[in-house]
Scaffold this motif. Structure first.
Motif, PDB file in Angstrom:
ATOM      1  N   ARG A  18      55.687   9.644   1.969  1.00 27.52           N
ATOM      2  CA  ARG A  18      56.323   9.147   0.741  1.00 27.52           C
ATOM      3  C   ARG A  18      55.272   8.582  -0.214  1.00 27.52           C
ATOM      4  O   ARG A  18      55.247   8.912  -1.398  1.00 27.52           O
ATOM      5  CB  ARG A  18      57.344   8.061   1.087  1.00 27.52           C
ATOM      6  CG  ARG A  18      58.008   7.442  -0.152  1.00 27.52           C
ATOM      7  CD  ARG A  18      58.616   6.094   0.150  1.00 27.52           C
ATOM      8  NE  ARG A  18      57.574   5.144   0.547  1.00 27.52           N
ATOM      9  CZ  ARG A  18      57.813   3.981   1.129  1.00 27.52           C
ATOM     10  NH1 ARG A  18      59.049   3.627   1.429  1.00 27.52           N
ATOM     11  NH2 ARG A  18      56.827   3.156   1.442  1.00 27.52           N
ATOM     12  N   ASP A  19      54.380   7.764   0.311  1.00 31.03           N
ATOM     13  CA  ASP A  19      53.359   7.147  -0.532  1.00 31.03           C
ATOM     14  C   ASP A  19      52.319   8.164  -1.002  1.00 31.03           C
ATOM     15  O   ASP A  19      51.859   8.106  -2.142  1.00 31.03           O
ATOM     16  CB  ASP A  19      52.684   6.000   0.203  1.00 31.03           C
ATOM     17  CG  ASP A  19      53.634   4.823   0.446  1.00 31.03           C
ATOM     18  OD1 ASP A  19      54.718   4.806  -0.167  1.00 31.03           O
ATOM     19  OD2 ASP A  19      53.281   3.949   1.247  1.00 31.03           O
ATOM     20  N   PHE A  20      51.949   9.089  -0.126  1.00 30.10           N
ATOM     21  CA  PHE A  20      50.939  10.092  -0.450  1.00 30.10           C
ATOM     22  C   PHE A  20      51.420  11.033  -1.553  1.00 30.10           C
ATOM     23  O   PHE A  20      50.642  11.458  -2.399  1.00 30.10           O
ATOM     24  CB  PHE A  20      50.592  10.886   0.817  1.00 30.10           C
ATOM     25  CG  PHE A  20      49.439  11.833   0.647  1.00 30.10           C
ATOM     26  CD1 PHE A  20      48.143  11.356   0.515  1.00 30.10           C
ATOM     27  CD2 PHE A  20      49.642  13.198   0.639  1.00 30.10           C
ATOM     28  CE1 PHE A  20      47.071  12.225   0.366  1.00 30.10           C
ATOM     29  CE2 PHE A  20      48.581  14.078   0.495  1.00 30.10           C
ATOM     30  CZ  PHE A  20      47.291  13.589   0.359  1.00 30.10           C
ATOM     31  N   THR A  21      52.707  11.337  -1.564  1.00 32.42           N
ATOM     32  CA  THR A  21      53.251  12.261  -2.564  1.00 32.42           C
ATOM     33  C   THR A  21      53.839  11.554  -3.785  1.00 32.42           C
ATOM     34  O   THR A  21      54.093  12.199  -4.799  1.00 32.42           O
ATOM     35  CB  THR A  21      54.339  13.156  -1.942  1.00 32.42           C
ATOM     36  OG1 THR A  21      55.365  12.327  -1.388  1.00 32.42           O
ATOM     37  CG2 THR A  21      53.762  14.071  -0.877  1.00 32.42           C
ATOM     38  N   PRO A  24      51.618  11.822  -7.253  1.00 30.70           N
ATOM     39  CA  PRO A  24      51.695  13.156  -7.860  1.00 30.70           C
ATOM     40  C   PRO A  24      53.113  13.512  -8.323  1.00 30.70           C
ATOM     41  O   PRO A  24      53.282  14.158  -9.357  1.00 30.70           O
ATOM     42  CB  PRO A  24      51.234  14.097  -6.744  1.00 30.70           C
ATOM     43  CG  PRO A  24      50.389  13.255  -5.867  1.00 30.70           C
ATOM     44  CD  PRO A  24      51.001  11.876  -5.928  1.00 30.70           C
ATOM     45  N   ASP A  25      54.130  13.094  -7.567  1.00 31.95           N
ATOM     46  CA  ASP A  25      55.510  13.375  -7.971  1.00 31.95           C
ATOM     47  C   ASP A  25      55.800  12.814  -9.361  1.00 31.95           C
ATOM     48  O   ASP A  25      56.450  13.467 -10.187  1.00 31.95           O
ATOM     49  CB  ASP A  25      56.510  12.783  -6.979  1.00 31.95           C
ATOM     50  CG  ASP A  25      56.619  13.584  -5.695  1.00 31.95           C
ATOM     51  OD1 ASP A  25      56.040  14.685  -5.604  1.00 31.95           O
ATOM     52  OD2 ASP A  25      57.284  13.086  -4.754  1.00 31.95           O
ATOM     53  N   ALA A  26      55.331  11.606  -9.623  1.00 34.89           N
ATOM     54  CA  ALA A  26      55.566  10.976 -10.931  1.00 34.89           C
ATOM     55  C   ALA A  26      54.862  11.759 -12.040  1.00 34.89           C
ATOM     56  O   ALA A  26      55.423  11.944 -13.126  1.00 34.89           O
ATOM     57  CB  ALA A  26      55.080   9.533 -10.907  1.00 34.89           C
ATOM     58  N   ILE A  27      53.654  12.217 -11.769  1.00 36.93           N
ATOM     59  CA  ILE A  27      52.911  13.018 -12.753  1.00 36.93           C
ATOM     60  C   ILE A  27      53.622  14.348 -12.985  1.00 36.93           C
ATOM     61  O   ILE A  27      53.806  14.788 -14.126  1.00 36.93           O
ATOM     62  CB  ILE A  27      51.453  13.241 -12.293  1.00 36.93           C
ATOM     63  CG1 ILE A  27      50.707  11.909 -12.218  1.00 36.93           C
ATOM     64  CG2 ILE A  27      50.734  14.229 -13.210  1.00 36.93           C
ATOM     65  CD1 ILE A  27      49.374  11.975 -11.473  1.00 36.93           C
ATOM     66  N   PRO A 109      44.861  10.306  -7.208  1.00 34.11           N
ATOM     67  CA  PRO A 109      45.425   9.156  -6.481  1.00 34.11           C
ATOM     68  C   PRO A 109      45.500   9.394  -4.977  1.00 34.11           C
ATOM     69  O   PRO A 109      45.405   8.453  -4.196  1.00 34.11           O
ATOM     70  CB  PRO A 109      46.818   8.977  -7.092  1.00 34.11           C
ATOM     71  CG  PRO A 109      47.140  10.264  -7.758  1.00 34.11           C
ATOM     72  CD  PRO A 109      45.829  10.887  -8.141  1.00 34.11           C
ATOM     73  N   GLN A 110      45.643  10.637  -4.562  1.00 35.61           N
ATOM     74  CA  GLN A 110      45.677  10.943  -3.133  1.00 35.61           C
ATOM     75  C   GLN A 110      44.307  10.708  -2.497  1.00 35.61           C
ATOM     76  O   GLN A 110      44.217  10.190  -1.390  1.00 35.61           O
ATOM     77  CB  GLN A 110      46.143  12.380  -2.900  1.00 35.61           C
ATOM     78  CG  GLN A 110      47.596  12.563  -3.292  1.00 35.61           C
ATOM     79  CD  GLN A 110      48.086  13.972  -3.067  1.00 35.61           C
ATOM     80  OE1 GLN A 110      47.393  14.931  -3.347  1.00 35.61           O
ATOM     81  NE2 GLN A 110      49.293  14.088  -2.560  1.00 35.61           N
ATOM     82  N   ILE A 111      43.260  11.075  -3.197  1.00 34.97           N
ATOM     83  CA  ILE A 111      41.903  10.863  -2.699  1.00 34.97           C
ATOM     84  C   ILE A 111      41.620   9.369  -2.565  1.00 34.97           C
ATOM     85  O   ILE A 111      41.029   8.924  -1.584  1.00 34.97           O
ATOM     86  CB  ILE A 111      40.875  11.576  -3.597  1.00 34.97           C
ATOM     87  CG1 ILE A 111      41.013  13.088  -3.404  1.00 34.97           C
ATOM     88  CG2 ILE A 111      39.460  11.108  -3.318  1.00 34.97           C
ATOM     89  CD1 ILE A 111      40.247  13.919  -4.404  1.00 34.97           C
TER      90      ILE A 111
END
Length: 135
Positions: A18-21, A24-27, A109-111
């Motif tokens: 959930r946090d990892f995605t 990017p989901d918001a973008i 943000p994932q990195i």
């Protein structure tokens, strides 16, 4: 390991996903895209010239599912498609500059999250993981 402990680990994976995605989901929402667009863009950006057949195998999805997402990304200028040099029936996928920029924006943000998690874990987990011992 007791099943209750395995359930706790499974729950942690749900939260991590959930946090990892989430970023990017918001973008992606600003572009009218979803996670399928993200996955396609990620792999095409990381493996420029990827064959559509290979992408289908990597993502383990149907041609129909990929076709809809890929059409949107091509039509909006994020990916371009070319016929293969040796086999004109092959379709090769390349990110455009616009596609590269979006893929990098989604990955950023994932990195940061991954780097923070690895830093918090300390050096021992990195030594045990073959991925980190590659040159």
């Amino acid at each position: 390991m007791p099943e209750a402990k395995l359930q706790e680990f499974a729950e942690l994976l749900f939260f991590a996903y959930r946090d990892f995605t989430g970023d990017p989901d918001a973008i992606l929402a600003d572009f009218g895209f979803g996670r399928a667009h993200h996955r396609v863009l990620h792999f095409v950006n990381r493996h420029s010239g990827l064959r559509v057949a290979d992408l289908l195998e990597i993502l383990n999805i149907t041609k129909q599912s990929l076709g809809r997402v890929l059409k949107q990304l091509i039509d909006q200028g994020y990916i371009m498609q070319q016929a293969g040099a040796a086999d004109r029936r092959e379709r090769l996928l390349f990110p455009t500059e616009r596609g590269r920029a979006l893929a990098e924006r989604l990955a950023a943000p994932q990195i940061v999250r991954l780097a923070a998690a690895l830093e918090a874990a300390g050096p021992a987990p990195r030594r045990r993981c073959a991925f980190f011992s590659k040159p």
